[in-house]
Write a protein that holds these residues in place. Structure first.
Motif, short mmCIF file in Angstrom:
data_model
loop_
_atom_site.label_atom_id
_atom_site.label_comp_id
_atom_site.label_asym_id
_atom_site.label_seq_id
_atom_site.Cartn_x
_atom_site.Cartn_y
_atom_site.Cartn_z
N GLU A 213 0.53 -0.81 0.04
CA GLU A 213 -0.22 -0.10 -0.02
C GLU A 213 0.51 1.12 0.27
O GLU A 213 0.56 2.13 -0.85
CB GLU A 213 -1.56 0.09 1.20
N ALA B 31 -8.26 -2.51 -12.65
CA ALA B 31 -7.64 -1.44 -12.44
C ALA B 31 -7.76 -0.40 -13.76
O ALA B 31 -8.06 0.86 -13.96
CB ALA B 31 -6.13 -1.25 -13.09
N TRP C 161 1.90 6.32 -7.16
CA TRP C 161 0.73 6.64 -7.50
C TRP C 161 1.21 8.73 -7.78
O TRP C 161 0.16 9.73 -8.76
CB TRP C 161 -1.09 6.71 -6.76
N PHE D 134 -5.39 2.07 -1.97
CA PHE D 134 -4.83 3.39 -1.68
C PHE D 134 -5.32 4.20 -1.59
O PHE D 134 -5.45 5.48 -1.97
CB PHE D 134 -4.26 3.54 -3.60
N SER E 23 -1.86 -6.55 -2.48
CA SER E 23 -2.53 -5.99 -0.67
C SER E 23 -4.14 -5.57 -0.79
O SER E 23 -4.63 -5.45 -0.36
CB SER E 23 -2.06 -4.27 -0.22
N GLY F 105 2.57 1.55 -3.92
CA GLY F 105 1.75 1.99 -4.83
C GLY F 105 1.87 2.91 -3.98
O GLY F 105 1.24 4.37 -5.37
N ALA G 179 -0.86 2.03 -10.40
CA ALA G 179 -0.33 1.62 -9.75
C ALA G 179 -1.50 0.11 -8.40
O ALA G 179 -0.60 -0.42 -8.03
CB ALA G 179 -0.93 2.76 -8.14
N VAL G 180 -2.98 0.17 -9.27
CA VAL G 180 -3.65 -1.20 -8.77
C VAL G 180 -2.91 -2.04 -9.63
O VAL G 180 -3.12 -3.17 -8.98
CB VAL G 180 -4.58 -0.98 -9.45
N ALA H 136 -4.95 -3.15 -3.43
CA ALA H 136 -5.13 -1.89 -3.63
C ALA H 136 -5.68 -0.95 -3.78
O ALA H 136 -6.56 -0.59 -4.21
CB ALA H 136 -4.70 -2.51 -5.73
N MET I 248 0.62 -3.36 -7.20
CA MET I 248 -0.29 -3.81 -6.09
C MET I 248 -1.47 -5.27 -5.95
O MET I 248 -1.47 -4.92 -4.52
CB MET I 248 0.20 -2.89 -5.22
N ALA I 249 -1.83 -5.21 -6.62
CA ALA I 249 -2.70 -5.94 -6.22
C ALA I 249 -2.90 -6.87 -5.80
O ALA I 249 -3.91 -7.24 -4.87
CB ALA I 249 -4.37 -6.04 -7.87
N GLN J 127 -1.25 3.89 3.91
CA GLN J 127 -1.33 5.07 2.62
C GLN J 127 -0.82 7.02 2.84
O GLN J 127 -0.43 7.34 1.92
CB GLN J 127 -2.93 5.00 2.47
#
Length: 280
Positions: free
Chosen positions: A37, A203, A44, A95, A91, A40, A83-84, A93, A87-88, A121
């Motif tokens: 998190e 995403a 972003w 954010f 975590s 990502g 970012a998604v 994702a 890291m999906a 975050q």
């Protein structure tokens, strides 16, 4: 991970309380997910906020014009999509503290994981804005304040809360629907629930939504929809103008979006022949 069973036969208010922790909230796993998190959010913020001084440097000013509005909005949309995708699997994702809070209310994540994600975050946003600060001149920082969200001069604080709440309701409802409820769930056999839904398109859809919401919201409130997104630039620039708007509004939208998801995305039918429970 734990599931919250919502059915006409099980509406005890105690069953709606968030869960403190789940068995998979072990230190290593939770730390890894929180780091996802953080990283990502950092990516972003660095990519998206970087569009603000770039527009300023290219156009010579930071006035809201069609070209600057479009560039910044696209940067935020594409940035969150990247970012998604990154890291999906690590975590989930989120954010966004409000997304984590929504999923905690829906008992998709625990209270402990929600708190860990929120802290990660906020930290990612601060580090992303801080890293960007090293890339721009003092003159740019004084004008653009690293993309800090601000209310337009004609917008009062209560109007700002309303606008942020409306935008956040749409964003949270979309995030919950895309990440939690497969398309066709109420008309597809339970055995195929894992085979329907947006999947890898999540995403893209979220990125497109963030883009259009930014186009509509930037001229009025800056279109935060995310307390962490506003917190990092505000801290690094030390510009706290109406900062409470960017916490109150998004969390109101979070609650409304979550309630809407319960009414519209969960199929409750007391007459269903086998009395299936639809799980969140």
């Amino acid at each position: 991970m734990g599931h919250f069973v919502l059915s006409p036969r099980n509406m005890n208010p105690r069953n709606w309380l968030p869960v403190l922790s789940y068995p998979d909230d072990k230190m290593v796993a939770l730390g890894r997910a929180s780091l996802g998190e953080f990283f990502g959010m950092f990516v972003w913020m660095f990519v998206a906020l970087g569009s603000v001084p770039s527009v300023e440097a290219t156009l010579g000013e930071l006035a809201i014009k069609p070209e600057s509005l479009l560039v910044i909005s696209i940067a935020f949309g594409i940035g969150i999509s990247i970012a998604v995708y990154m890291m999906a699997e690590v975590s989930g994702a989120h954010f966004n503290p409000t997304v984590s809070f929504s999923l905690m209310l829906l008992k998709r994540i625990s209270v402990i994981r929600c708190i860990a994600y929120m802290l990660a975050q906020l930290a990612g946003s601060v580090v992303g804005a801080g890293a960007l600060r090293l890339f721009i001149t003092r003159h740019q920082a004084a004008i653009s304040t690293l993309g800090a969200t601000k209310l337009a001069p004609e917008i009062e604080w209560y109007q700002g809360i309303y606008i942020e709440a409306m935008l956040s309701t749409i964003l949270n409802f979309c995030a919950i629907g895309m990440a939690t409820y497969p398309f066709g769930r109420t008309v597809t056999p339970e055995s195929r629930w894992s085979k329907v839904g947006p999947g890898n398109n999540t995403a893209i859809a979220v990125g497109m939504l963030v883009t259009v919401l930014n186009i509509g919201g930037i001229p009025t409130t800056g279109a935060s929809m995310n307390p962490a997104r506003s917190f990092g630039p505000a801290l690094i620039s030390w510009d706290w103008s109406n900062h409470e708007v960017y916490w109150i509004g998004p969390f109101i939208g979070c609650i409304v979006g979550t309630l809407l998801s319960l009414f519209l995305l969960v199929h409750l039918d007391a007459e269903e022949e086998d009395n299936k429970n639809f799980e969140i």
